[in-house]
Design an enzyme around this catalytic site. Structure first.
Site, mmCIF file in Angstrom:
data_model
loop_
_atom_site.group_PDB
_atom_site.id
_atom_site.type_symbol
_atom_site.label_atom_id
_atom_site.label_comp_id
_atom_site.label_asym_id
_atom_site.label_seq_id
_atom_site.Cartn_x
_atom_site.Cartn_y
_atom_site.Cartn_z
ATOM 1 N N HIS A 27 -30.335 24.218 4.613
ATOM 2 C CA HIS A 27 -30.530 23.166 3.474
ATOM 3 C C HIS A 27 -30.292 21.637 4.250
ATOM 4 O O HIS A 27 -29.217 21.237 4.297
ATOM 5 C CB HIS A 27 -29.608 23.224 2.410
ATOM 6 N N ASN A 28 -31.349 21.512 4.863
ATOM 7 C CA ASN A 28 -31.142 20.341 5.652
ATOM 8 C C ASN A 28 -32.712 19.453 5.467
ATOM 9 O O ASN A 28 -33.620 19.732 4.469
ATOM 10 C CB ASN A 28 -31.365 20.738 7.296
ATOM 11 N N HIS A 31 -36.125 21.272 5.427
ATOM 12 C CA HIS A 31 -36.193 22.031 4.217
ATOM 13 C C HIS A 31 -36.791 21.053 3.017
ATOM 14 O O HIS A 31 -37.786 21.535 2.516
ATOM 15 C CB HIS A 31 -34.912 22.558 3.856
ATOM 16 N N HIS A 67 -34.203 17.268 -4.021
ATOM 17 C CA HIS A 67 -33.529 18.065 -4.757
ATOM 18 C C HIS A 67 -32.395 18.791 -3.967
ATOM 19 O O HIS A 67 -31.486 19.420 -4.541
ATOM 20 C CB HIS A 67 -34.500 19.323 -4.952
ATOM 21 N N ASP A 68 -31.985 18.722 -2.501
ATOM 22 C CA ASP A 68 -30.922 19.322 -1.875
ATOM 23 C C ASP A 68 -30.184 18.233 -1.043
ATOM 24 O O ASP A 68 -29.532 18.385 -0.059
ATOM 25 C CB ASP A 68 -31.400 20.225 -0.908
ATOM 26 N N ASP A 181 -39.668 25.452 -3.763
ATOM 27 C CA ASP A 181 -38.567 25.449 -3.472
ATOM 28 C C ASP A 181 -38.204 26.785 -2.793
ATOM 29 O O ASP A 181 -37.662 27.052 -1.630
ATOM 30 C CB ASP A 181 -37.571 25.224 -4.393
#
Length: 207
Positions: A27-28, A31, A67-68, A181
């Protein structure tokens, strides 16, 4: 002016990239870029993109980018079971996703980042509500509910979302970003395996 909006957009993108944690295996910022690119691939199909309004396109691209944001590299179950501060703030509900939204809106509050500042009040609130709906729907705990809603909308109104109402269209937007995603298994083997190894490492690190 267009130039000012473009400068603010670039500043926002740089700030968003820095908000992603570079030490996360999965999750970076890479991504986030991958999900945004995957969404672009989906939108290259005219049957998907043609029925969408420009403001809806803005909302889903912004959602893919953000989104993250600030993801801690820990999943929601871990945050809840460890009684983290984030879980307390969001009452154990979609902890990461609520946090990502907070980061996104905080970035947009800064004048130098606020490239949507010239939207009408109606368009601004649409983007805000769409962003909330879409990002919360990236929580895998909501996967079955989102899929059921999407399938029911198709069964009731057909595949052309032009005839769908406001709520139903938001469901479609959420599904587009959700698909982007979790699209890694649909990619060529080397890419799919790389992302699989990355997410497994990240999950194992929280044990």
């Amino acid at each position: 002016t267009y130039h000012d909006t473009y400068v603010m957009y670039r500043t926002f993108l740089k700030a968003a990239e820095l908000t992603y944690r570079a030490d996360n295996n999965y999750h970076n910022n890479i991504h986030a870029a991958d999900v945004t690119q995957s969404l672009g691939c989906l939108l290259s199909f005219k049957s998907l993109s043609k029925p969408l309004l420009p403001i809806e396109l803005l909302a889903i691209v912004l959602a893919a980018i953000t989104h993250d944001l600030g993801h801690p590299g820990l999943n929601n179950d871990f945050l809840v079971n460890s009684c983290s501060e984030e879980a307390k703030i969001y009452h154990d509900q979609s902890v990461n996703e609520n946090m990502h939204l907070r980061y996104a809106f905080k970035l947009l509050e800064k004048p130098e980042n606020n490239f949507i500042c010239n939207l009408s009040s109606q368009d601004y609130w649409f983007v805000r509500q769409a962003l909330i709906r879409i990002v919360l729907s990236t929580d895998m705990a909501t996967h079955t509910t989102l899929l059921s809603e999407f399938e029911n909308n198709i069964a009731t109104n057909g595949k052309d979302i032009s005839s769908w109402n406001h709520t139903q269209r938001l469901t479609a937007l959420a599904m587009f970003v959700h698909c982007a995603d979790i699209a890694n298994p649909a990619k060529p083997g080397p890419f799919a395996r790389t992302w699989t190894y990355r997410v497994m490492e990240e999950f194992y690190n929280q044990v």
